[in-house]
Design a protein around this motif. Structure first.
Motif, PDB file in Angstrom:
ATOM      1  N   CYS A  89      -7.294   1.246  -5.184  1.00 37.01           N
ATOM      2  CA  CYS A  89      -6.877   0.017  -4.491  1.00 37.01           C
ATOM      3  C   CYS A  89      -8.008  -0.463  -3.596  1.00 37.01           C
ATOM      4  N   HIS A  95       0.815  -1.212   0.000  1.00 35.01           N
ATOM      5  CA  HIS A  95       0.000   0.000   0.000  1.00 35.01           C
ATOM      6  C   HIS A  95       0.851   1.267   0.000  1.00 35.01           C
ATOM      7  N   CYS A 142      -7.861  -0.929  -0.609  1.00 36.44           N
ATOM      8  CA  CYS A 142      -7.779  -0.226   0.681  1.00 36.44           C
ATOM      9  C   CYS A 142      -8.440   1.144   0.613  1.00 36.44           C
ATOM     10  N   CYS A 194      -1.731   2.503  -5.197  1.00 34.32           N
ATOM     11  CA  CYS A 194      -0.908   1.610  -4.372  1.00 34.32           C
ATOM     12  C   CYS A 194      -0.199   0.601  -5.273  1.00 34.32           C
TER      13      CYS A 194
HETATM   14 ZN   LIG Z   1      -3.848   0.100  -1.069  1.00 36.94          ZN
END
Ligand SMILES: [Zn+2]
Length: 337
Positions: A175, A165, A177, A182
């Motif tokens: 991403c 990340h 996340c 990332c």
């Molecule tokens: Zn990420």
């Protein structure tokens, strides 16, 4: 009585277990599907079953274990053994370590699965003998582990090492996340396939659509390798691009951390390492400072699927010994019960 240590590796799709003798040799191993969709309690039961299968295969009982270690996806608290969160495994503040301790009747030590894999490679694999190691595992996602002065670097957050990340392309693709650009969004298998899917949508051609449809569903690392070898232009470009970004990430990390060995593993590297490594090395060299890169080895992991269980077992052995003041398990295990 001779005492043994059990190593466990909890993945999103499979659970591995291995029994190690006092010298650190693998005596037996076992594998089961995780069946994550059944929920945390069912996964816990399957972990115990996998461990018991490995014990049976080694011909020993749980009472002969002095400790067990497990590598798990995080974020987690390695000190308390609680998995803070794992959406895929339906873990929510789940006390994995304490629960396994009840099942196996011995101390159970928990660490991040990629930390365990990196530690296995550091102790018994491609990074043996180095004091500063960076592990990067490229598969469905991208995970990392950092060994400094021969110890896993957990950091203040207890969850350091999330190399996947790192932002390597500001404003890049989204991403899982929530961030953009990332390394994982660009260079994991999921990221590579997502990029290919977008290209197909934009009208580019790839041989992969023949077996996987226009949506490119369930494209494995092996299928990517086959397409690469068929000289599929789009796939070649995608793999080279992923390798370039992995190199950018590694180069930055070399400047920050100063590792001696960088170990690359995971499904994508296992399938496409020969093709990707030279590109990764060139890209790394463009980013890393010459004095930081001097003498650094970027190598492929050696232990394959065993890295996680071996690392988890050795982590358990060492943390057990630290807790008991360095006493060998034969002398110390009674006191720990
Ligand atoms: Zn990420």
């Amino acid at each position: 009585m001779e005492r043994f240590v059990l190593g466990l590796d909890l993945g999103g799709t499979k659970i591995n277990a291995a029994v190690l003798d006092p010298a650190g040799n693998v005596l037996s191993s076992a594998r089961e599907k995780t069946e994550a969709q059944l929920g945390a309690e069912a996964v816990l039961e399957r972990i115990v079953q996998t461990g018991q299968k490995a014990l049976q295969a080694a011909g020993i009982g749980a009472e002969q274990l002095y400790a067990a270690g497990i590598g798990s996806p995080g974020p987690l608290d390695w000190r308390s053994g609680v998995i803070i969160e794992s959406a895929h495994l339906h873990f929510d503040n789940f006390p994995l370590g304490p629960r396994l301790q009840q099942s196996f009747g011995c101390p159970v030590f928990v660490d991040n699965d990629v930390n365990a894999g990196t530690y296995g490679e550091y102790k018994k694999g491609a990074a043996a003998g180095a004091e500063y190691v960076l592990g990067m595992f490229v598969g469905t996602g991208i995970g990392g582990g950092i060994v400094t002065h021969g110890r896993i670097h957990h950091g203040f957050s207890r969850n350091a090492g999330e190399v996947g990340h790192m932002i390597v392309l500001a404003g890049g693709p989204r991403c899982n996340c929530g961030s953009r650009g990332c390394l994982e969004a660009l260079a994991s298998r999921t990221g590579i396939v997502r990029g290919l899917r977008k290209a197909v949508k934009d009208g580019y051609k790839t041989s992969l659509t023949k077996n996987h449809g226009k949506r490119l569903e369930e494209v494995s690392s092996g299928a990517l390798k086959e397409a690469y070898q068929r000289e599929d232009k789009l796939v070649r470009k995608a793999i080279k691009r992923a390798a370039k970004y992995i190199g950018i990430g590694i180069g930055s990390l070399i400047n920050v951390l100063g590792p001696e060995v960088v170990v690359l593993g995971g499904g994508v590297i296992e399938a496409l390492g020969d093709e990707m490594l030279p590109i990764i090395q060139r890209s790394t060299a463009r980013v890393a400072f010459e004095y930081s890169l001097n003498g650094v080895n970027i190598v492929r992991a050696q232990l394959g699927d065993d890295a996680g269980v071996i690392g988890a077992a050795i982590i358990a052995k060492e943390r057990f010994e630290t807790q008991t003041g360095g006493k060998p398990p034969e002398a110390a295990s009674e006191a720990s019960r």
